[in-house]
Motif scaffolding. Sequence first.
Motif, PDB file in Angstrom:
ATOM      1  N   UNK A  27      51.666  60.099  46.957  1.00 13.60           N
ATOM      2  CA  UNK A  27      52.772  59.557  46.164  1.00 13.60           C
ATOM      3  C   UNK A  27      52.260  59.029  44.823  1.00 13.60           C
ATOM      4  N   UNK A  28      53.140  58.999  43.828  1.00  9.13           N
ATOM      5  CA  UNK A  28      52.773  58.549  42.487  1.00  9.13           C
ATOM      6  C   UNK A  28      53.694  57.449  42.015  1.00  9.13           C
ATOM      7  N   UNK A  29      53.149  56.588  41.179  1.00  7.85           N
ATOM      8  CA  UNK A  29      53.927  55.616  40.424  1.00  7.85           C
ATOM      9  C   UNK A  29      53.757  55.972  38.952  1.00  7.85           C
ATOM     10  N   UNK A  30      54.857  56.028  38.214  1.00  4.24           N
ATOM     11  CA  UNK A  30      54.784  56.328  36.791  1.00  4.24           C
ATOM     12  C   UNK A  30      54.764  55.015  36.019  1.00  4.24           C
ATOM     13  N   UNK A  31      53.739  54.855  35.192  1.00  2.00           N
ATOM     14  CA  UNK A  31      53.486  53.590  34.515  1.00  2.00           C
ATOM     15  C   UNK A  31      54.127  53.496  33.141  1.00  2.00           C
ATOM     16  N   UNK A  32      54.374  54.629  32.491  1.00  2.00           N
ATOM     17  CA  UNK A  32      55.006  54.622  31.166  1.00  2.00           C
ATOM     18  C   UNK A  32      55.682  55.962  30.930  1.00  2.00           C
ATOM     19  N   UNK A  33      56.685  55.989  30.060  1.00  2.00           N
ATOM     20  CA  UNK A  33      57.346  57.267  29.771  1.00  2.00           C
ATOM     21  C   UNK A  33      56.467  58.148  28.888  1.00  2.00           C
ATOM     22  N   UNK A  34      56.729  59.438  28.942  1.00  2.00           N
ATOM     23  CA  UNK A  34      56.054  60.387  28.061  1.00  2.00           C
ATOM     24  C   UNK A  34      57.082  60.850  27.036  1.00  2.00           C
ATOM     25  N   UNK A  55      63.263  61.662  27.427  1.00  2.00           N
ATOM     26  CA  UNK A  55      61.836  61.552  27.742  1.00  2.00           C
ATOM     27  C   UNK A  55      61.399  62.823  28.467  1.00  2.00           C
ATOM     28  N   UNK A  56      60.102  63.047  28.496  1.00  2.00           N
ATOM     29  CA  UNK A  56      59.570  64.193  29.218  1.00  2.00           C
ATOM     30  C   UNK A  56      59.786  63.965  30.712  1.00  2.00           C
ATOM     31  N   UNK A  57      60.239  64.980  31.396  1.00  7.17           N
ATOM     32  CA  UNK A  57      60.541  64.902  32.825  1.00  7.17           C
ATOM     33  C   UNK A  57      59.295  64.613  33.652  1.00  7.17           C
ATOM     34  N   UNK A  58      59.427  63.739  34.643  1.00  6.23           N
ATOM     35  CA  UNK A  58      58.324  63.442  35.555  1.00  6.23           C
ATOM     36  C   UNK A  58      57.913  64.707  36.305  1.00  6.23           C
ATOM     37  N   UNK A  59      58.864  65.547  36.617  1.00  7.95           N
ATOM     38  CA  UNK A  59      58.564  66.798  37.314  1.00  7.95           C
ATOM     39  C   UNK A  59      57.646  67.698  36.500  1.00  7.95           C
ATOM     40  N   UNK A  60      57.831  67.722  35.189  1.00  2.65           N
ATOM     41  CA  UNK A  60      56.963  68.519  34.327  1.00  2.65           C
ATOM     42  C   UNK A  60      55.547  67.955  34.342  1.00  2.65           C
ATOM     43  N   UNK A  61      55.419  66.626  34.307  1.00  2.00           N
ATOM     44  CA  UNK A  61      54.093  65.993  34.349  1.00  2.00           C
ATOM     45  C   UNK A  61      53.403  66.348  35.669  1.00  2.00           C
ATOM     46  N   UNK A  62      54.130  66.256  36.779  1.00  2.00           N
ATOM     47  CA  UNK A  62      53.560  66.586  38.089  1.00  2.00           C
ATOM     48  C   UNK A  62      53.108  68.053  38.119  1.00  2.00           C
ATOM     49  N   UNK A  63      53.913  68.946  37.548  1.00  3.61           N
ATOM     50  CA  UNK A  63      53.545  70.368  37.521  1.00  3.61           C
ATOM     51  C   UNK A  63      52.249  70.588  36.742  1.00  3.61           C
ATOM     52  N   UNK A  64      52.069  69.857  35.650  1.00  2.00           N
ATOM     53  CA  UNK A  64      50.829  69.982  34.873  1.00  2.00           C
ATOM     54  C   UNK A  64      49.640  69.426  35.659  1.00  2.00           C
TER      55      UNK A  64
END
Length: 138
Positions: A66-73, A33-42
């Motif tokens: 803070x963030x909660x991730x609701x679904x994978x990318x 899956x796409x990394x959560x860190x990459x999503x945060x950077x975007x």
Amino acid sequence: MAEFDDLEAVPAPEGELTLCLVASGQETNIHGDISAGWVVAQMEQAAELAAARRAQGRTATVAMQAMDFLCPVRVGATLNIHTQLQEVGRSSMTFTVEAWIQPPFETGPDSYYKVTESRFVMVALDEQGRIRAVPEEA
């Protein structure tokens, strides 16, 4: 009439579409899956773009909630980052930043999925990197 009621119940992004890009295979974690860190950077990049426009110049991130991730990318999904200005202080700006995806083979109003959201606090900087006032809105 029921059709319109159902459309209103579908969640939608809030704010301005600030950044839109396709998630590539280079950004995956060990599970594919796409990394959560990459999503945060975007999301931070979108906050910087929105803040720089409002501040009419250089800005920096000073805090994020803070963030909660609701679904994978998944690879191939279109990542849409929406920003909404919430508050302007003397030198700071607070934005709500939302990340939404559209899977590569889905279309229509209910094919967007919210991934996460956060509040970013940005500060205006001068050319030497010192804090400066945010200009009054034109």
